[in-house]
Design a protein around this motif. Structure first.
Motif, PDB file in Angstrom:
ATOM      1  N   THR A 151     -11.349   4.152  34.932  1.00  0.00           N
ATOM      2  CA  THR A 151     -12.684   4.251  35.375  1.00  0.00           C
ATOM      3  C   THR A 151     -12.308   3.350  36.681  1.00  0.00           C
ATOM      4  OG1 THR A 151     -13.574   2.423  34.527  1.00  0.00           O
ATOM      5  CG2 THR A 151     -14.030   4.581  33.622  1.00  0.00           C
ATOM      6  N   PRO A 152     -13.198   3.582  37.863  1.00  0.00           N
ATOM      7  CA  PRO A 152     -13.160   2.588  39.278  1.00  0.00           C
ATOM      8  C   PRO A 152     -13.236   1.186  38.886  1.00  0.00           C
ATOM      9  CG  PRO A 152     -14.351   4.753  39.762  1.00  0.00           C
ATOM     10  CD  PRO A 152     -14.207   4.611  38.175  1.00  0.00           C
ATOM     11  N   VAL A 153     -14.242   1.079  37.804  1.00  0.00           N
ATOM     12  CA  VAL A 153     -14.667  -0.458  37.543  1.00  0.00           C
ATOM     13  C   VAL A 153     -13.537  -1.274  36.724  1.00  0.00           C
ATOM     14  CG1 VAL A 153     -16.201  -2.077  36.494  1.00  0.00           C
ATOM     15  CG2 VAL A 153     -17.121  -0.247  37.465  1.00  0.00           C
ATOM     16  N   ALA A 154     -13.088  -0.399  35.769  1.00  0.00           N
ATOM     17  CA  ALA A 154     -11.870  -0.920  35.084  1.00  0.00           C
ATOM     18  C   ALA A 154     -10.493  -1.295  36.140  1.00  0.00           C
ATOM     19  CB  ALA A 154     -11.424  -0.226  34.023  1.00  0.00           C
ATOM     20  N   ALA A 155     -10.292  -0.130  36.961  1.00  0.00           N
ATOM     21  CA  ALA A 155      -9.161  -0.284  37.672  1.00  0.00           C
ATOM     22  C   ALA A 155      -9.156  -1.645  38.889  1.00  0.00           C
ATOM     23  CB  ALA A 155      -9.043   0.983  38.543  1.00  0.00           C
ATOM     24  N   LEU A 156     -10.396  -1.660  39.450  1.00  0.00           N
ATOM     25  CA  LEU A 156     -10.346  -2.766  40.290  1.00  0.00           C
ATOM     26  C   LEU A 156     -10.458  -3.996  39.628  1.00  0.00           C
ATOM     27  CD1 LEU A 156     -10.776  -2.877  43.349  1.00  0.00           C
ATOM     28  CD2 LEU A 156     -10.873  -0.652  42.679  1.00  0.00           C
ATOM     29  N   MET A 157     -11.204  -4.274  38.131  1.00  0.00           N
ATOM     30  CA  MET A 157     -11.131  -5.375  37.419  1.00  0.00           C
ATOM     31  C   MET A 157      -9.723  -5.821  37.186  1.00  0.00           C
ATOM     32  SD  MET A 157     -14.632  -5.107  35.191  1.00  0.00           S
ATOM     33  CE  MET A 157     -14.105  -6.565  34.291  1.00  0.00           C
ATOM     34  N   LEU A 202      -9.591   1.979  45.724  1.00  0.00           N
ATOM     35  CA  LEU A 202     -10.959   2.413  45.842  1.00  0.00           C
ATOM     36  C   LEU A 202     -10.927   3.755  46.488  1.00  0.00           C
ATOM     37  CD1 LEU A 202     -12.609  -0.706  47.474  1.00  0.00           C
ATOM     38  CD2 LEU A 202     -13.229   0.227  45.134  1.00  0.00           C
ATOM     39  N   ILE A 203     -10.186   4.056  47.459  1.00  0.00           N
ATOM     40  CA  ILE A 203     -10.076   5.461  47.895  1.00  0.00           C
ATOM     41  C   ILE A 203      -9.686   6.555  47.065  1.00  0.00           C
ATOM     42  CG2 ILE A 203      -9.093   6.715  49.870  1.00  0.00           C
ATOM     43  CD1 ILE A 203      -9.279   4.332  51.529  1.00  0.00           C
ATOM     44  N   ILE A 204      -8.526   5.956  46.164  1.00  0.00           N
ATOM     45  CA  ILE A 204      -8.053   6.892  45.280  1.00  0.00           C
ATOM     46  C   ILE A 204      -9.069   7.630  44.491  1.00  0.00           C
ATOM     47  CG2 ILE A 204      -6.557   7.010  43.094  1.00  0.00           C
ATOM     48  CD1 ILE A 204      -4.505   5.167  44.749  1.00  0.00           C
ATOM     49  N   HIS A 205     -10.094   6.565  44.205  1.00  0.00           N
ATOM     50  CA  HIS A 205     -11.236   7.048  43.278  1.00  0.00           C
ATOM     51  C   HIS A 205     -12.425   7.574  43.872  1.00  0.00           C
ATOM     52  CE1 HIS A 205      -8.963   4.510  40.534  1.00  0.00           C
ATOM     53  NE2 HIS A 205      -9.578   5.364  39.307  1.00  0.00           N
ATOM     54  N   LEU A 256     -19.893  -1.046  40.544  1.00  0.00           N
ATOM     55  CA  LEU A 256     -18.726  -1.584  40.807  1.00  0.00           C
ATOM     56  C   LEU A 256     -18.731  -2.915  41.766  1.00  0.00           C
ATOM     57  CD1 LEU A 256     -15.505  -0.834  41.100  1.00  0.00           C
ATOM     58  CD2 LEU A 256     -16.085   0.224  43.410  1.00  0.00           C
ATOM     59  N   PHE A 257     -19.668  -2.860  42.487  1.00  0.00           N
ATOM     60  CA  PHE A 257     -19.517  -4.357  43.500  1.00  0.00           C
ATOM     61  C   PHE A 257     -20.106  -5.542  42.832  1.00  0.00           C
ATOM     62  CE2 PHE A 257     -21.879  -7.294  46.030  1.00  0.00           C
ATOM     63  CZ  PHE A 257     -20.648  -7.336  47.197  1.00  0.00           C
TER      64      PHE A 257
END
Length: 508
Positions: free
Chosen positions: A56-62, A337-340, A355-356
């Motif tokens: 998920t975007p959140v898990a990826a960025l974290m 971010l762009i990938i997601h 996400l933020f």
């Protein structure tokens, strides 16, 4: 209340078990990567980026953010113990961290490193939450002229990093500037000072320069101890608690370093490396006993490490709020971010609130994880100095070679580290500090690029640097610092002559 509710919402997102596990994985990997000399965070994020496709975007960025600021913690450990900067932003920590270890105070230095890192990161997070819009407005006021003037001030301040003569410090800054222009000119595409060596077309690798001048040079200087049982500083005095007065001495340096890192972190192209150097220069300048710096001043560890970690947090502001990455690591974050399918920008706070705010909450959770992870290990890291030097030297050298090779997969870089190590050893013998050289090398290309860009926009008028108020302020500060350097040099020479005259009269 809205802000408080948003932060609470962020913690509810970050504490979901899947997100929490990925954050823990990220900070653990970042910490280990930081400890290994030369294993850059950029390479680690690049390798693990494909893993985020199924997340998920959140898990990826974290996870990616955890790797980034986790490396800021780990990189200081080898600086203190082995004089090897795990990342370039930690090179200035070598100046006082390693002398502390040689005095048997490695545990105290490591403790202050962990605590300063946590406080600096916390300050950066608070500033990111409260003042993101204001800081973005400040960043918008910086054009090529302001960047050039600010970085020139940094170069002049870099002369104060050197022990002893300011003239030697200035000479090393200029040498760093010359090394920084090696490679392809971004405007003309011409290879400069490459001497026909194709591997120098991309310039001298920063990791190779830092490892050679600090780590390998120190190995060469101490190679005559190869048969001794222990390393310097591995005596019975190996406390894992801070020395009496260390926390009091470090309080203001941590506060100043956190502020410097928070401001420089949002400016594209500056980031943690320049923040740590600027913090060290400020601490040496405001200290009542500047001669302690370079010989084991705890402030020389606390200030730069706080600045380093504060900048690591606030560097997310332009990336998340404007879609402008400040460095190559932030560019990878932007790519994730762009990938997601998420477009960073001013609307991100409202359109992707999970996400933020989840990412901001994860910063605090991740930094608490790092403190919990690193404090129990301080004793273990300190005991590393008890390893016989004949085992420690080849092991550290192996990791240096692997780390430098992994940056570009090029054996030429390994040979370059060897050459730079010999040059660094020569500098040590001649009592030239390598820190100003590294600062000149980092800032040199950006100084040149912004100088040429400012002149292009002003149609060749040099007045652009004093017509703009912020730039003019930096220029006047440079002039004041130059006058002060001349005055202090003349005053120190008079003191030396008077001391020699007094000694001669006493001997007579």
């Amino acid at each position: 209340m809205d802000l408080f509710d948003n932060v609470l919402h962020g913690f509810s997102v970050a504490l979901q078990w899947e997100n929490l596990l990925w954050s823990l994985f990220g900070v653990f990997m970042g910490n280990m990567i930081g400890v290994l000399p030369g294993m850059g965070v950029l390479a680690a994020i690049s390798i693990l980026l494909p893993l985020t496709y199924a997340m998920t975007p959140v898990a990826a960025l974290m996870m990616l953010a955890g790797i980034y600021y986790g490396a800021q913690y780990g990189g200081g450990i080898t600086c203190i113990l082995l004089n090897l900067p795990g990342t370039p932003s930690h090179a200035v920590t070598c100046l006082d961290g390693n002398p502390l270890a040689r005095q048997g105070k490695s545990g105290s230095a490591l403790f202050m490193l962990v605590m300063a890192s946590f406080v600096g990161a916390s300050v950066g997070i608070v500033i990111m939450i409260l003042f993101s819009p204001l800081l973005v407005e400040v960043a918008f006021q910086f054009g090529p002229a302001e960047y050039f003037s600010m970085m020139m001030l940094g170069l002049f301040a870099g002369a104060t990093l050197a022990k002893g003569s300011a003239i030697k410090g200035i000479a090393m800054v200029f040498l760093g500037l010359l090394l920084g222009v090696v490679g392809t000119d971004v405007n003309t595409g011409t290879i400069r000072y490459g001497f026909g060596i194709i591997e120098l077309s991309d310039g001298i690798p920063l990791v190779a320069l830092a490892m050679g001048l600090f780590g390998l040079a120190d190995f060469f200087a101490n190679v005559n101890r190869i048969g001794k049982a222990t390393t310097v500083g591995a005596g019975p005095k190996m406390s894992v608690r801070p020395e009496p007065g260390d926390i009091r001495k470090s309080a203001m340096p941590v506060a100043r370093g956190s502020a410097i890192g928070a401001v420089l972190g949002i400016l594209p192209g500056t980031g943690a490396t320049i923040a740590s150097f600027m913090s060290y220069a400020v601490e040496k300048r405001v200290s009542k006993t500047p001669k302690r710096f370079g010989n084991g001043a705890i402030e020389g560890v606390a200030g730069p490490e706080a600045a380093n970690n504060s900048a690591a947090q606030t560097s997310f502001i332009p990336t998340m709020s404007l879609g402008i990455p400040g460095d190559s690591v932030m560019a990878l974050m932007l790519g994730a971010l762009i990938i997601h399918g998420i477009q960073p920008g001013p609307q991100m706070v409202t359109e992707h609130a999970d996400l933020f705010w989840g990412l901001i909450a994860s910063f605090w959770i991740g930094n608490i994880m790092l403190v919990v992870m690193n404090l129990p290990l301080i004793g273990m890291w300190a005991r590393l100095l008890k390893v016989p030097y004949k085992y420690l030297f080849p092991s550290a050298l192996f990791f240096v070679c692997v780390g430098v090779y992994s940056t570009n997969n090029n054996l030429f870089d390994v040979g370059m580290v060897l050459v730079l190590g010999l040059v660094g050893y020569l500098f040590l013998k001649l009592r030239f500090s390598p820190a100003p050289l590294l600062l000149g090398f980092v800032l040199g290309p950006m100084v040149e690029e912004n100088f040429r860009r400012a002149l292009l926009l002003s149609r060749g008028s040099m007045s652009v640097f004093i017509d703009r108020p912020i730039s003019a302020g930096f220029v006047y500060a440079i002039l004041a610092l130059a006058v002060w350097l001349v005055f202090s040099t003349v005053r120190n020479r008079k003191k030396v002559r008077e001391l020699e005259r007094t000694q001669a009269q006493a001997g007579a």
